[in-house]
Design a protein around this motif. Structure first.
Motif, PDB file in Angstrom:
ATOM      1  N   UNK A 151       0.838  -1.203   0.000  1.00  0.00           N
ATOM      2  CA  UNK A 151       0.000   0.000   0.000  1.00  0.00           C
ATOM      3  C   UNK A 151       0.870   1.249   0.000  1.00  0.00           C
ATOM      4  N   UNK A 152       1.948   1.221   0.756  1.00  0.00           N
ATOM      5  CA  UNK A 152       2.860   2.361   0.806  1.00  0.00           C
ATOM      6  C   UNK A 152       3.537   2.594  -0.545  1.00  0.00           C
ATOM      7  N   UNK A 153       3.950   1.511  -1.200  1.00  0.00           N
ATOM      8  CA  UNK A 153       4.559   1.623  -2.532  1.00  0.00           C
ATOM      9  C   UNK A 153       3.578   2.279  -3.498  1.00  0.00           C
ATOM     10  N   UNK A 154       2.333   1.841  -3.461  1.00  0.00           N
ATOM     11  CA  UNK A 154       1.324   2.419  -4.357  1.00  0.00           C
ATOM     12  C   UNK A 154       1.023   3.874  -3.997  1.00  0.00           C
ATOM     13  N   UNK A 155       1.136   4.222  -2.731  1.00  0.00           N
ATOM     14  CA  UNK A 155       0.933   5.613  -2.327  1.00  0.00           C
ATOM     15  C   UNK A 155       2.010   6.514  -2.928  1.00  0.00           C
ATOM     16  N   UNK A 156       3.238   6.034  -2.981  1.00  0.00           N
ATOM     17  CA  UNK A 156       4.303   6.807  -3.619  1.00  0.00           C
ATOM     18  C   UNK A 156       3.976   7.025  -5.090  1.00  0.00           C
ATOM     19  N   UNK A 157       3.522   5.981  -5.777  1.00  0.00           N
ATOM     20  CA  UNK A 157       3.145   6.108  -7.182  1.00  0.00           C
ATOM     21  C   UNK A 157       2.016   7.122  -7.338  1.00  0.00           C
ATOM     22  N   UNK A 158       1.010   7.031  -6.480  1.00  0.00           N
ATOM     23  CA  UNK A 158      -0.128   7.944  -6.552  1.00  0.00           C
ATOM     24  C   UNK A 158       0.323   9.395  -6.407  1.00  0.00           C
ATOM     25  N   UNK A 159       1.263   9.636  -5.509  1.00  0.00           N
ATOM     26  CA  UNK A 159       1.792  10.990  -5.340  1.00  0.00           C
ATOM     27  C   UNK A 159       2.370  11.503  -6.666  1.00  0.00           C
ATOM     28  N   UNK A 160       3.169  10.693  -7.336  1.00  0.00           N
ATOM     29  CA  UNK A 160       3.779  11.122  -8.591  1.00  0.00           C
ATOM     30  C   UNK A 160       2.767  11.206  -9.733  1.00  0.00           C
ATOM     31  N   UNK A 161       1.735  10.387  -9.694  1.00  0.00           N
ATOM     32  CA  UNK A 161       0.661  10.493 -10.689  1.00  0.00           C
ATOM     33  C   UNK A 161      -0.026  11.856 -10.554  1.00  0.00           C
ATOM     34  N   UNK A 162      -0.319  12.257  -9.318  1.00  0.00           N
ATOM     35  CA  UNK A 162      -0.952  13.564  -9.102  1.00  0.00           C
ATOM     36  C   UNK A 162      -0.014  14.703  -9.511  1.00  0.00           C
ATOM     37  N   UNK A 163       1.256  14.551  -9.221  1.00  0.00           N
ATOM     38  CA  UNK A 163       2.222  15.570  -9.642  1.00  0.00           C
ATOM     39  C   UNK A 163       2.233  15.726 -11.154  1.00  0.00           C
ATOM     40  N   UNK A 164       2.235  14.618 -11.867  1.00  0.00           N
ATOM     41  CA  UNK A 164       2.253  14.706 -13.328  1.00  0.00           C
ATOM     42  C   UNK A 164       0.942  15.294 -13.846  1.00  0.00           C
ATOM     43  N   UNK A 165      -0.162  14.973 -13.187  1.00  0.00           N
ATOM     44  CA  UNK A 165      -1.438  15.564 -13.586  1.00  0.00           C
ATOM     45  C   UNK A 165      -1.445  17.071 -13.424  1.00  0.00           C
ATOM     46  N   UNK A 166      -0.950  17.547 -12.298  1.00  0.00           N
ATOM     47  CA  UNK A 166      -0.876  18.993 -12.082  1.00  0.00           C
ATOM     48  C   UNK A 166       0.066  19.654 -13.088  1.00  0.00           C
ATOM     49  N   UNK A 167       1.182  19.000 -13.341  1.00  0.00           N
ATOM     50  CA  UNK A 167       2.157  19.547 -14.284  1.00  0.00           C
ATOM     51  C   UNK A 167       1.571  19.666 -15.687  1.00  0.00           C
ATOM     52  N   UNK A 168       0.915  18.615 -16.159  1.00  0.00           N
ATOM     53  CA  UNK A 168       0.359  18.632 -17.516  1.00  0.00           C
ATOM     54  C   UNK A 168      -0.856  19.551 -17.594  1.00  0.00           C
ATOM     55  N   UNK A 169      -1.735  19.481 -16.606  1.00  0.00           N
ATOM     56  CA  UNK A 169      -2.952  20.294 -16.642  1.00  0.00           C
ATOM     57  C   UNK A 169      -2.646  21.787 -16.630  1.00  0.00           C
ATOM     58  N   UNK A 170      -1.578  22.184 -15.962  1.00  0.00           N
ATOM     59  CA  UNK A 170      -1.235  23.614 -15.930  1.00  0.00           C
ATOM     60  C   UNK A 170      -0.097  23.950 -16.886  1.00  0.00           C
ATOM     61  N   UNK A 171       0.875  23.070 -16.988  1.00  0.00           N
ATOM     62  CA  UNK A 171       2.049  23.368 -17.802  1.00  0.00           C
ATOM     63  C   UNK A 171       1.813  23.275 -19.292  1.00  0.00           C
ATOM     64  N   UNK A 172       1.031  22.288 -19.739  1.00  0.00           N
ATOM     65  CA  UNK A 172       0.804  22.124 -21.181  1.00  0.00           C
ATOM     66  C   UNK A 172       0.072  23.329 -21.781  1.00  0.00           C
ATOM     67  N   UNK A 173      -1.028  23.791 -21.186  1.00  0.00           N
ATOM     68  CA  UNK A 173      -1.681  24.976 -21.753  1.00  0.00           C
ATOM     69  C   UNK A 173      -0.776  26.216 -21.716  1.00  0.00           C
ATOM     70  N   UNK A 174       0.015  26.349 -20.653  1.00  0.00           N
ATOM     71  CA  UNK A 174       0.926  27.491 -20.568  1.00  0.00           C
ATOM     72  C   UNK A 174       1.975  27.415 -21.673  1.00  0.00           C
TER      73      UNK A 174
END
Length: 194
Positions: A151-174
């Motif tokens: 569960x902890x391993x998957x939590x680390x992955x989830x953190x990076x998934x959210x980071x990439x989502x924020x990066x693409x959702x804001x960075x790509x349009x910019x």
């Protein structure tokens, strides 16, 4: 093939972070395709919205078939690098190339040529994505026999998934806005994300 040896006990934060970071690249490209492709095809390529949506729908059915097939092949692979790593490498190399191809259809294609290009590029992308993500997710579950550690391993992955989502959702349009909001801007955006 016997399963990969797993561990009982605590995994280091470095190992969890190193594995979790693997989600950034493929997830960023997936967000890019899911959030921006239909708009790009309709607005900048001139594809009818119904055709663009249909292409995405048809390729998702393909994705539903290819994921378990790649997972099974990954489970049965025997190599000196292990079961998962050869698949991860091929997927990591092909995914960015096919993502770039999606946002760079040749100018001047006939409607049929454009639809064919996009269908082939999307199928290649989804195949490459699955080549990476199916073994990647399996590898995460094989790191430990302990439920809490998994569960902890998957939590680390989830953190990076959210980071990439924020990066693409804001960075790509910019980035698209910075590059001129045209077809070429989307082309360069796909190169940057790839």
């Amino acid at each position: 093939t016997p399963p990969m040896p797993s561990t009982v006990g605590r995994l280091s934060p470095f190992l969890k972070t190193s594995w979790g970071v693997g989600a950034i690249g493929t997830t960023s490209m997936l967000y890019l395709v899911n959030m921006f492709l239909v708009f790009f095809l309709v607005r900048h390529v001139g594809m009818p919205a119904a055709v663009a949506g249909s292409l995405l729908a048809v390729t998702r059915f393909y994705d539903a078939v290819i994921d378990p097939a790649i997972g099974t092949l990954s489970d049965r692979t025997q190599s000196r690098w292990g079961r998962r790593r050869p698949w991860l490498l091929v997927g990591a190399l092909l995914c960015p190339l096919s993502c770039i191809a999606i946002f760079n259809p040749p100018v001047g294609l006939s409607d049929g040529g454009l639809y064919t290009w996009m269908l082939v590029a999307l199928l290649a992308y989804l195949t490459a994505y699955s080549l990476f993500s199916s073994p990647y997710m399996a590898l995460g579950t094989e790191m430990s026999d302990d439920y809490a550690e998994r569960a902890s391993v998957m939590a680390y992955r989830t953190f990076f998934v959210y980071c990439s989502g924020l990066l693409v959702a804001s960075g790509a349009p910019a980035l698209v806005a910075l590059l001129g909001k045209d077809r070429a801007a989307y082309s360069w955006m796909s190169v940057a994300v790839g």
